[in-house]
Design a protein around this motif. Structure first.
Motif, PDB file in Angstrom:
ATOM      1  N   LEU A  65       0.816  -1.207   0.000  1.00 43.73           N
ATOM      2  CA  LEU A  65       0.000   0.000   0.000  1.00 43.73           C
ATOM      3  C   LEU A  65       0.853   1.262   0.000  1.00 43.73           C
ATOM      4  CD1 LEU A  65      -2.884  -0.950   2.471  1.00 43.73           C
ATOM      5  CD2 LEU A  65      -3.039  -0.562   0.007  1.00 43.73           C
ATOM      6  N   ILE A  66       2.004   1.212   0.658  1.00 49.12           N
ATOM      7  CA  ILE A  66       2.909   2.361   0.614  1.00 49.12           C
ATOM      8  C   ILE A  66       3.337   2.617  -0.820  1.00 49.12           C
ATOM      9  CG2 ILE A  66       5.155   3.235   1.360  1.00 49.12           C
ATOM     10  CD1 ILE A  66       4.811   1.690   3.947  1.00 49.12           C
ATOM     11  N   GLY A  67       3.652   1.542  -1.548  1.00 52.81           N
ATOM     12  CA  GLY A  67       4.037   1.691  -2.946  1.00 52.81           C
ATOM     13  C   GLY A  67       2.916   2.236  -3.799  1.00 52.81           C
ATOM     14  N   TYR A  68       1.702   1.692  -3.629  1.00 55.37           N
ATOM     15  CA  TYR A  68       0.549   2.194  -4.381  1.00 55.37           C
ATOM     16  C   TYR A  68       0.322   3.679  -4.088  1.00 55.37           C
ATOM     17  CZ  TYR A  68      -1.279  -2.312  -6.064  1.00 55.37           C
ATOM     18  OH  TYR A  68      -1.464  -3.491  -6.733  1.00 55.37           O
ATOM     19  N   SER A  69       0.409   4.043  -2.802  1.00 59.51           N
ATOM     20  CA  SER A  69       0.143   5.421  -2.402  1.00 59.51           C
ATOM     21  C   SER A  69       1.150   6.386  -3.008  1.00 59.51           C
ATOM     22  CB  SER A  69       0.171   5.524  -0.873  1.00 59.51           C
ATOM     23  OG  SER A  69      -0.010   6.863  -0.469  1.00 59.51           O
ATOM     24  N   VAL A  70       2.419   6.033  -2.925  1.00 65.25           N
ATOM     25  CA  VAL A  70       3.458   6.905  -3.474  1.00 65.25           C
ATOM     26  C   VAL A  70       3.277   7.052  -4.984  1.00 65.25           C
ATOM     27  CG1 VAL A  70       5.935   7.095  -3.897  1.00 65.25           C
ATOM     28  CG2 VAL A  70       5.112   6.400  -1.652  1.00 65.25           C
ATOM     29  N   ASP A  71       2.904   5.982  -5.640  1.00 66.03           N
ATOM     30  CA  ASP A  71       2.721   6.015  -7.093  1.00 66.03           C
ATOM     31  C   ASP A  71       1.664   7.040  -7.486  1.00 66.03           C
ATOM     32  OD1 ASP A  71       3.195   5.290  -9.690  1.00 66.03           O
ATOM     33  OD2 ASP A  71       1.880   3.547  -9.666  1.00 66.03           O
ATOM     34  N   SER A  72       0.463   6.945  -6.888  1.00 66.74           N
ATOM     35  CA  SER A  72      -0.621   7.859  -7.253  1.00 66.74           C
ATOM     36  C   SER A  72      -0.345   9.290  -6.787  1.00 66.74           C
ATOM     37  CB  SER A  72      -1.949   7.362  -6.669  1.00 66.74           C
ATOM     38  OG  SER A  72      -1.868   7.229  -5.264  1.00 66.74           O
ATOM     39  N   ASP A  73       0.283   9.445  -5.624  1.00 65.26           N
ATOM     40  CA  ASP A  73       0.558  10.792  -5.116  1.00 65.26           C
ATOM     41  C   ASP A  73       1.628  11.500  -5.932  1.00 65.26           C
ATOM     42  OD1 ASP A  73      -1.319  10.686  -3.093  1.00 65.26           O
ATOM     43  OD2 ASP A  73       0.056   9.764  -1.671  1.00 65.26           O
ATOM     44  N   ILE A  74       2.669  10.775  -6.320  1.00 65.78           N
ATOM     45  CA  ILE A  74       3.716  11.388  -7.142  1.00 65.78           C
ATOM     46  C   ILE A  74       3.159  11.754  -8.514  1.00 65.78           C
ATOM     47  CG2 ILE A  74       5.850  10.881  -8.394  1.00 65.78           C
ATOM     48  CD1 ILE A  74       6.909   9.530  -5.942  1.00 65.78           C
ATOM     49  N   LEU A  75       2.272  10.918  -9.047  1.00 64.75           N
ATOM     50  CA  LEU A  75       1.621  11.243 -10.317  1.00 64.75           C
ATOM     51  C   LEU A  75       0.864  12.564 -10.200  1.00 64.75           C
ATOM     52  CD1 LEU A  75       0.641  10.456 -13.189  1.00 64.75           C
ATOM     53  CD2 LEU A  75      -1.266   9.260 -12.077  1.00 64.75           C
ATOM     54  N   LEU A  76       0.116  12.744  -9.122  1.00 65.33           N
ATOM     55  CA  LEU A  76      -0.642  13.980  -8.916  1.00 65.33           C
ATOM     56  C   LEU A  76       0.296  15.171  -8.704  1.00 65.33           C
ATOM     57  CD1 LEU A  76      -3.396  15.393  -8.394  1.00 65.33           C
ATOM     58  CD2 LEU A  76      -3.098  14.804  -5.974  1.00 65.33           C
TER      59      LEU A  76
END
Length: 296
Positions: free
Chosen positions: A201-212
């Protein structure tokens, strides 16, 4: 091939306080649940066999009145009894010290003797010592902390500013805390499998947040245009992952694979939390940051 239609949110209709109200309220409730659990049990969640030590026995389905037969077969009540319908077996777990062992004998041996005396057919058995469980617990906690530290350093190096970094870290923190609280409410143990799910989940979160963050702070277009552009990709990506995890969870439940069911539930809850935290909490923090005119 049809593409997933992502609805556009008119953020101009909502203030920053309105956007952060729901994520922060849910985070506060989750922290209260985890804090209360810690006060009651001494741990933020129910710890699995790998972390506290104990014994596990897999037996064939004893037939009629299985629950009663299992209850009377052993000198101590099992901590958990799980039926695996796919192969007609039961998995019984006992915490370390639950069964009296004469002359300091091995608990697993005593349990095996009691199971055989009751006429059960043992398929497999294993045990984990409390000291090994404590070491495993320390390693797992260290892995989560290292993941958070690495994520924080990476985000700060990418954006070279405190506010965007705090937005990503706050979102990732909430993405982990919310499913952890849900695990307590649903009776899911914290095990090596669910710790792995929290790390994912940390990986998923960082992925979407960095995209934004990257779309808003580094690409052309005004704030709302950049946010909409990031949402089209990010929401589609997250919803696809949720659908895949939901299918896995249902399949694992039907086949009686408890660990995969637990991992799937944690990931689905965490990914839903990620949608909320990314496009409410993170967007509000970034809008405040951009409107202050601070250079990224």
């Amino acid at each position: 091939m049809a593409q997933l239609s992502v609805p556009t949110v008119d953020y101009t209709q909502y203030s920053n306080r309105q956007l952060v109200a729901v994520p922060l309220a849910l985070l506060a409730v989750a922290l209260l649940v985890i804090g209360g659990w810690y006060l009651l049990t001494g741990a933020p969640a129910n710890l699995g066999l790998e972390f506290v030590g104990g014994s596990e026995i897999r037996i064939d389905d004893p037939g009629d009145n299985a629950a009663q037969q299992i209850e009377t077969a052993f000198s101590a009540q099992p901590d958990s009894v799980r039926q695996i319908a796919a192969d007609d077996t039961y998995i019984l777990t006992f915490s370390e010290g639950a069964v009296d062992t004469p002359d300091g004998g091995n608990q697993l041996s005593v349990l095996e003797q009691q199971a055989e005396a009751a006429g059960f057919s043992i398929q497999a058995s294993s045990s984990v010592s409390p000291s090994f469980g404590a070491n495993t617990q320390t390693i797992a906690l260290g892995g989560v902390l290292v993941a958070f530290l690495g994520m924080s350093v990476l985000v700060f190096v990418m954006f070279r500013s405190i506010a965007p970094s705090v937005a990503v870290i706050a979102s990732a923190f909430s993405d982990v805390v919310l499913p952890l609280a849900m695990m307590n409410l649903l009776g899911i143990n914290l095990s090596l499998g669910t710790v792995a799910a929290l790390l994912m989940l940390i990986g998923y979160s960082v992925d979407s947040d960095i995209l934004l963050n990257n779309s808003i702070l580094r690409e052309s277009g005004d704030f709302y245009e950049s946010t909409s552009r990031a949402m089209r990709t990010g929401v589609t990506m997250t919803l696809t992952s949720i659908a895949a995890m939901a299918v896995m969870t249902v399949a694992a439940y039907l086949f009686g694979i408890q660990i995969m069911t637990a991992i799937g539930i944690v990931l689905v809850v965490g990914l839903l939390a990620d949608l909320m935290n990314t496009y409410l909490l993170n967007v509000s923090l970034l809008r405040w940051y951009v409107n202050r005119g601070v250079n990224a």
